[in-house]
Design an enzyme around this catalytic site. Structure first.
Site, mmCIF file in Angstrom:
data_model
loop_
_atom_site.group_PDB
_atom_site.id
_atom_site.type_symbol
_atom_site.label_atom_id
_atom_site.label_comp_id
_atom_site.label_asym_id
_atom_site.label_seq_id
_atom_site.Cartn_x
_atom_site.Cartn_y
_atom_site.Cartn_z
ATOM 1 C CG HIS A 78 -2.045 -1.010 1.092
ATOM 2 N ND1 HIS A 78 -3.132 -1.021 1.918
ATOM 3 C CD2 HIS A 78 -2.232 -2.026 0.200
ATOM 4 C CE1 HIS A 78 -3.948 -2.011 1.557
ATOM 5 N NE2 HIS A 78 -3.415 -2.636 0.524
ATOM 6 C CD GLU A 80 -2.146 4.327 3.049
ATOM 7 O OE1 GLU A 80 -1.777 3.502 2.197
ATOM 8 O OE2 GLU A 80 -3.345 4.519 3.321
HETATM 9 N N1 LIG Z 1 -5.344 3.238 2.210
HETATM 10 C C1 LIG Z 1 -5.133 2.452 1.134
HETATM 11 C C2 LIG Z 1 -6.139 1.616 0.675
HETATM 12 C C3 LIG Z 1 -5.879 0.840 -0.430
HETATM 13 N N2 LIG Z 1 -4.683 0.897 -1.034
HETATM 14 C C4 LIG Z 1 -4.450 0.137 -2.260
HETATM 15 C C5 LIG Z 1 -4.587 -1.337 -2.268
HETATM 16 C C6 LIG Z 1 -5.078 -1.645 -3.663
HETATM 17 O O1 LIG Z 1 -4.000 -1.588 -4.595
HETATM 18 C C7 LIG Z 1 -6.000 -0.494 -3.927
HETATM 19 C C8 LIG Z 1 -7.426 -0.769 -3.478
HETATM 20 O O2 LIG Z 1 -8.021 -1.549 -4.463
HETATM 21 P P1 LIG Z 1 -9.606 -1.634 -4.667
HETATM 22 O O3 LIG Z 1 -10.104 -2.622 -3.659
HETATM 23 O O4 LIG Z 1 -10.173 -0.246 -4.473
HETATM 24 O O5 LIG Z 1 -9.751 -2.096 -6.085
HETATM 25 O O6 LIG Z 1 -5.470 0.568 -3.177
HETATM 26 C C9 LIG Z 1 -3.694 1.740 -0.572
HETATM 27 O O7 LIG Z 1 -2.584 1.815 -1.137
HETATM 28 N N3 LIG Z 1 -3.941 2.492 0.523
HETATM 29 ZN ZN LIG Z 2 -2.785 -0.274 3.795
#
Ligand SMILES: Nc1ccn([C@H]2C[C@H](O)[C@@H](COP(=O)(O)O)O2)c(=O)n1
Ligand SMILES: [Zn+2]
Length: 165
Positions: A78, A80
């Protein structure tokens, strides 16, 4: 000539860096960027959601549905966590993290352990999912401030035309 007045705020600047960083993401559904800033308003880490170093973007799945191992979820690092791991090699104690999307429970644990003191986010679109409910619970208990960013300027355009500078 007097000072220019419609310059962007610190919040808009740092969230802008987070959003620009998210433009590097290969995730076809959700691109997230994060930017960590110290108490002197200096950027000390940026990241976006992507596969770990050395893992090909073309050989791993990007899908959301199907059996767990055939989705992106077990593999993507992710934004963060990447911003924390990509930091310039300093203590993050008292820093702020700007993130496009509210942090999940796993990133929240890393945020807390690294000493970051404030989370600023744009979207909380997964607020009802357990992971994000757990994040809020942990952030509250750990005394870490959270706020949704309210931008004065809703859109900022960038031009790479040399004549526009
Ligand atoms: N706070 C966050 C939440 C999600 N992510 C990333 C993880 C996945 O690559 C994408 C979420 O995918 P989705 O379920 O919306 O198709 O975003 C992140 O980096 N930080
Ligand atoms: Zn996360």
């Amino acid at each position: 000539m007097s000072k220019r007045e419609n310059y962007i705020s610190w919040d808009e600047y740092f969230m802008g860096v987070a959003l620009l960083s998210g433009k590097r993401s290969k995730d076809p559904s959700t691109q997230v960027g994060a930017c960590i800033v110290n108490t002197q308003n200096k950027i000390v880490g940026v990241g976006y959601n992507g596969l770990p170093i050395g893992i090909s973007d073309d050989e791993f799945p990007w899908q959301k549905q199907g059996s767990f191992l055939e989705t992106k979820y077990p593999y993507v690092c992710h934004a963060e966590l990447n911003a924390i791991l990509n930091n310039i090699g300093i203590s993050l104690h008292g820093c702020k993290i700007y993130t496009a999307l509210f942090p999940c429970n796993e990133c929240t644990k890393a945020i807390i352990q690294s000493g970051i003191g404030e989370v600023i986010y744009l979207s909380d679109k997964y607020a009802t999912q357990d992971s994000f409910v757990a994040s809020k619970k942990m952030l509250e208990k750990a005394g870490i401030a959270m706020r949704k960013m309210e931008a004065q300027q809703k859109h900022i355009a960038l031009s790479f035309e040399e004549g526009d500078v």
